[in-house]
Design a protein around this motif. Sequence first.
Motif, PDB file in Angstrom:
ATOM      1  N   ARG A 239       0.845  -1.184   0.000  1.00  0.00           N
ATOM      2  CA  ARG A 239       0.000   0.000   0.000  1.00  0.00           C
ATOM      3  C   ARG A 239       0.884   1.239   0.000  1.00  0.00           C
ATOM      4  NH1 ARG A 239       0.597   2.449   4.593  1.00  0.00           N
ATOM      5  NH2 ARG A 239       0.885   1.301   6.503  1.00  0.00           N
ATOM      6  N   PRO A 240       0.363   2.355  -0.482  1.00  0.00           N
ATOM      7  CA  PRO A 240       1.138   3.598  -0.421  1.00  0.00           C
ATOM      8  C   PRO A 240       1.314   4.016   1.040  1.00  0.00           C
ATOM      9  CG  PRO A 240      -0.836   3.863  -1.800  1.00  0.00           C
ATOM     10  CD  PRO A 240      -0.925   2.530  -1.139  1.00  0.00           C
ATOM     11  N   PRO A 241       2.432   4.625   1.371  1.00  0.00           N
ATOM     12  CA  PRO A 241       2.624   5.079   2.749  1.00  0.00           C
ATOM     13  C   PRO A 241       1.777   6.315   3.043  1.00  0.00           C
ATOM     14  CG  PRO A 241       4.500   5.720   1.409  1.00  0.00           C
ATOM     15  CD  PRO A 241       3.616   4.880   0.534  1.00  0.00           C
ATOM     16  N   ALA A 242       1.408   6.447   4.307  1.00  0.00           N
ATOM     17  CA  ALA A 242       0.733   7.674   4.760  1.00  0.00           C
ATOM     18  C   ALA A 242       1.749   8.810   4.718  1.00  0.00           C
ATOM     19  CB  ALA A 242       0.186   7.492   6.174  1.00  0.00           C
ATOM     20  N   ASP A 243       1.262  10.036   4.613  1.00  0.00           N
ATOM     21  CA  ASP A 243       2.132  11.207   4.512  1.00  0.00           C
ATOM     22  C   ASP A 243       2.981  11.370   5.769  1.00  0.00           C
ATOM     23  OD1 ASP A 243       0.854  11.758   2.083  1.00  0.00           O
ATOM     24  OD2 ASP A 243      -0.637  13.023   3.070  1.00  0.00           O
ATOM     25  N   ALA A 244       4.233  11.678   5.577  1.00  0.00           N
ATOM     26  CA  ALA A 244       5.136  11.970   6.692  1.00  0.00           C
ATOM     27  C   ALA A 244       5.042  13.446   7.049  1.00  0.00           C
ATOM     28  CB  ALA A 244       6.578  11.625   6.303  1.00  0.00           C
ATOM     29  N   GLY A 245       5.413  13.773   8.292  1.00  0.00           N
ATOM     30  CA  GLY A 245       5.527  15.159   8.715  1.00  0.00           C
ATOM     31  C   GLY A 245       4.234  15.835   9.122  1.00  0.00           C
ATOM     32  N   ARG A 246       3.137  15.106   9.154  1.00  0.00           N
ATOM     33  CA  ARG A 246       1.872  15.718   9.568  1.00  0.00           C
ATOM     34  C   ARG A 246       1.327  14.979  10.778  1.00  0.00           C
ATOM     35  NH1 ARG A 246      -2.860  14.791   5.286  1.00  0.00           N
ATOM     36  NH2 ARG A 246      -4.064  15.538   7.041  1.00  0.00           N
ATOM     37  N   PRO A 247       0.519  15.640  11.602  1.00  0.00           N
ATOM     38  CA  PRO A 247      -0.007  14.989  12.809  1.00  0.00           C
ATOM     39  C   PRO A 247      -1.174  14.057  12.501  1.00  0.00           C
ATOM     40  CG  PRO A 247      -0.732  17.270  12.726  1.00  0.00           C
ATOM     41  CD  PRO A 247       0.186  17.057  11.550  1.00  0.00           C
ATOM     42  N   TYR A 248      -1.213  12.949  13.218  1.00  0.00           N
ATOM     43  CA  TYR A 248      -2.310  11.986  13.146  1.00  0.00           C
ATOM     44  C   TYR A 248      -2.714  11.631  14.580  1.00  0.00           C
ATOM     45  CZ  TYR A 248      -0.667  11.069   8.353  1.00  0.00           C
ATOM     46  OH  TYR A 248      -0.281  11.184   7.043  1.00  0.00           O
TER      47      TYR A 248
ATOM     48  N   LEU B 195      -6.422   7.809   9.856  1.00  0.00           N
ATOM     49  CA  LEU B 195      -6.028   8.633   8.722  1.00  0.00           C
ATOM     50  C   LEU B 195      -7.158   9.577   8.333  1.00  0.00           C
ATOM     51  CD1 LEU B 195      -4.349   5.877   6.509  1.00  0.00           C
ATOM     52  CD2 LEU B 195      -3.267   7.410   8.169  1.00  0.00           C
ATOM     53  N   PRO B 196      -6.833  10.845   8.058  1.00  0.00           N
ATOM     54  CA  PRO B 196      -7.854  11.767   7.541  1.00  0.00           C
ATOM     55  C   PRO B 196      -8.396  11.238   6.213  1.00  0.00           C
ATOM     56  CG  PRO B 196      -5.838  12.945   8.105  1.00  0.00           C
ATOM     57  CD  PRO B 196      -5.536  11.484   8.205  1.00  0.00           C
ATOM     58  N   GLU B 197      -9.590  11.661   5.876  1.00  0.00           N
ATOM     59  CA  GLU B 197     -10.283  11.151   4.699  1.00  0.00           C
ATOM     60  C   GLU B 197      -9.435  11.164   3.427  1.00  0.00           C
ATOM     61  OE1 GLU B 197     -14.291  12.583   2.859  1.00  0.00           O
ATOM     62  OE2 GLU B 197     -14.626  12.078   4.978  1.00  0.00           O
ATOM     63  N   GLU B 198      -8.743  12.273   3.165  1.00  0.00           N
ATOM     64  CA  GLU B 198      -7.972  12.368   1.913  1.00  0.00           C
ATOM     65  C   GLU B 198      -6.779  11.415   1.914  1.00  0.00           C
ATOM     66  OE1 GLU B 198      -5.973  15.341   4.626  1.00  0.00           O
ATOM     67  OE2 GLU B 198      -8.037  14.768   4.237  1.00  0.00           O
ATOM     68  N   VAL B 199      -6.167  11.188   3.065  1.00  0.00           N
ATOM     69  CA  VAL B 199      -5.050  10.243   3.154  1.00  0.00           C
ATOM     70  C   VAL B 199      -5.582   8.818   3.075  1.00  0.00           C
ATOM     71  CG1 VAL B 199      -3.110   9.435   4.574  1.00  0.00           C
ATOM     72  CG2 VAL B 199      -3.676  11.876   4.494  1.00  0.00           C
ATOM     73  N   ALA B 200      -6.699   8.545   3.760  1.00  0.00           N
ATOM     74  CA  ALA B 200      -7.304   7.212   3.726  1.00  0.00           C
ATOM     75  C   ALA B 200      -7.684   6.813   2.305  1.00  0.00           C
ATOM     76  CB  ALA B 200      -8.524   7.165   4.638  1.00  0.00           C
TER      77      ALA B 200
ATOM     78  N   GLY C 103      -5.950   3.713   0.864  1.00  0.00           N
ATOM     79  CA  GLY C 103      -6.855   2.594   0.643  1.00  0.00           C
ATOM     80  C   GLY C 103      -7.421   1.980   1.905  1.00  0.00           C
ATOM     81  N   GLN C 104      -7.242   2.642   3.046  1.00  0.00           N
ATOM     82  CA  GLN C 104      -7.807   2.151   4.298  1.00  0.00           C
ATOM     83  C   GLN C 104      -7.875   3.301   5.293  1.00  0.00           C
ATOM     84  OE1 GLN C 104      -4.611  -0.778   4.326  1.00  0.00           O
ATOM     85  NE2 GLN C 104      -4.037  -0.091   6.379  1.00  0.00           N
ATOM     86  N   PRO C 105      -8.821   3.232   6.256  1.00  0.00           N
ATOM     87  CA  PRO C 105      -9.016   4.350   7.181  1.00  0.00           C
ATOM     88  C   PRO C 105      -8.008   4.405   8.325  1.00  0.00           C
ATOM     89  CG  PRO C 105     -10.644   2.656   7.584  1.00  0.00           C
ATOM     90  CD  PRO C 105      -9.862   2.227   6.377  1.00  0.00           C
ATOM     91  N   THR C 106      -7.375   3.289   8.633  1.00  0.00           N
ATOM     92  CA  THR C 106      -6.376   3.255   9.711  1.00  0.00           C
ATOM     93  C   THR C 106      -5.193   2.405   9.272  1.00  0.00           C
ATOM     94  OG1 THR C 106      -7.346   1.308  10.768  1.00  0.00           O
ATOM     95  CG2 THR C 106      -8.101   3.446  11.558  1.00  0.00           C
ATOM     96  N   ILE C 107      -4.059   2.679   9.879  1.00  0.00           N
ATOM     97  CA  ILE C 107      -2.890   1.821   9.713  1.00  0.00           C
ATOM     98  C   ILE C 107      -2.394   1.468  11.111  1.00  0.00           C
ATOM     99  CG2 ILE C 107      -2.201   2.670   7.439  1.00  0.00           C
ATOM    100  CD1 ILE C 107      -0.126   4.451   8.814  1.00  0.00           C
ATOM    101  N   VAL C 108      -1.794   0.319  11.233  1.00  0.00           N
ATOM    102  CA  VAL C 108      -1.245  -0.109  12.513  1.00  0.00           C
ATOM    103  C   VAL C 108       0.266  -0.079  12.413  1.00  0.00           C
ATOM    104  CG1 VAL C 108      -1.084  -1.979  14.200  1.00  0.00           C
ATOM    105  CG2 VAL C 108      -3.246  -1.522  13.047  1.00  0.00           C
ATOM    106  N   LEU C 109       0.882   0.670  13.304  1.00  0.00           N
ATOM    107  CA  LEU C 109       2.338   0.769  13.359  1.00  0.00           C
ATOM    108  C   LEU C 109       2.799   0.275  14.725  1.00  0.00           C
ATOM    109  CD1 LEU C 109       2.929   4.343  11.903  1.00  0.00           C
ATOM    110  CD2 LEU C 109       3.030   2.166  10.710  1.00  0.00           C
ATOM    111  N   ASN C 110       4.019  -0.175  14.778  1.00  0.00           N
ATOM    112  CA  ASN C 110       4.608  -0.580  16.049  1.00  0.00           C
ATOM    113  C   ASN C 110       5.799   0.310  16.341  1.00  0.00           C
ATOM    114  OD1 ASN C 110       3.049  -2.943  16.910  1.00  0.00           O
ATOM    115  ND2 ASN C 110       3.716  -3.766  14.949  1.00  0.00           N
ATOM    116  N   ASP C 111       5.757   0.960  17.486  1.00  0.00           N
ATOM    117  CA  ASP C 111       6.875   1.756  17.959  1.00  0.00           C
ATOM    118  C   ASP C 111       7.525   0.971  19.093  1.00  0.00           C
ATOM    119  OD1 ASP C 111       8.609   3.911  18.082  1.00  0.00           O
ATOM    120  OD2 ASP C 111       7.257   5.183  19.233  1.00  0.00           O
TER     121      ASP C 111
END
Length: 154
Positions: free
Chosen positions: A21-30, A64-69, A73-81
């Motif tokens: 999938r395409p990555p979500a935008d970097a540098g913006r708050p979520y 993810l905001p609507e335009e990023v989602a 291609g999906q409303p949320t992503i799961v990341l592990n920190d």
Amino acid sequence: MSTFDPEQFLDAAITQPLTKRPPADAGRPYTATIGECKIRPWSSDKGGEHREGLAMDIPLSVQLPEEVAARVGQPTIVLNDSAFLDTSPSGGLDMAPGRNRGLRNYYDATGLNKPGTSPRMLQGRLIQVILKHDVAKDGSGDLYERVASVAKAA
């Protein structure tokens, strides 16, 4: 409950190619929700020096905001920190100033940086994350999201 059968899976043919999938935008708050944290051991032999310790893995469900989602291609992503844990010789958390910065960042972002709280209390809390991109080390050029910073939810 899933009826997933691991043995059957090993013989099952895929019905279409697996795609990234395409990555979500970097540098913006979520806004993100913290999941169930787990502790794991780690070790490293970098530079001929053996080091080991403990880390806390922190799963994040990032909304993810609507335009990023729409683009991802999906409303949320799961990341592990992860937060490396500094421990004392007696096996407790090292409470000296400047120690356990990663854990402190999550405690500060959730308002839990006070006596009487525990890492388990992070689960379900909302925070704000800013993402960054790392390039895959396999030479593919793929971008992966990583957590650049955490803060209190807006």
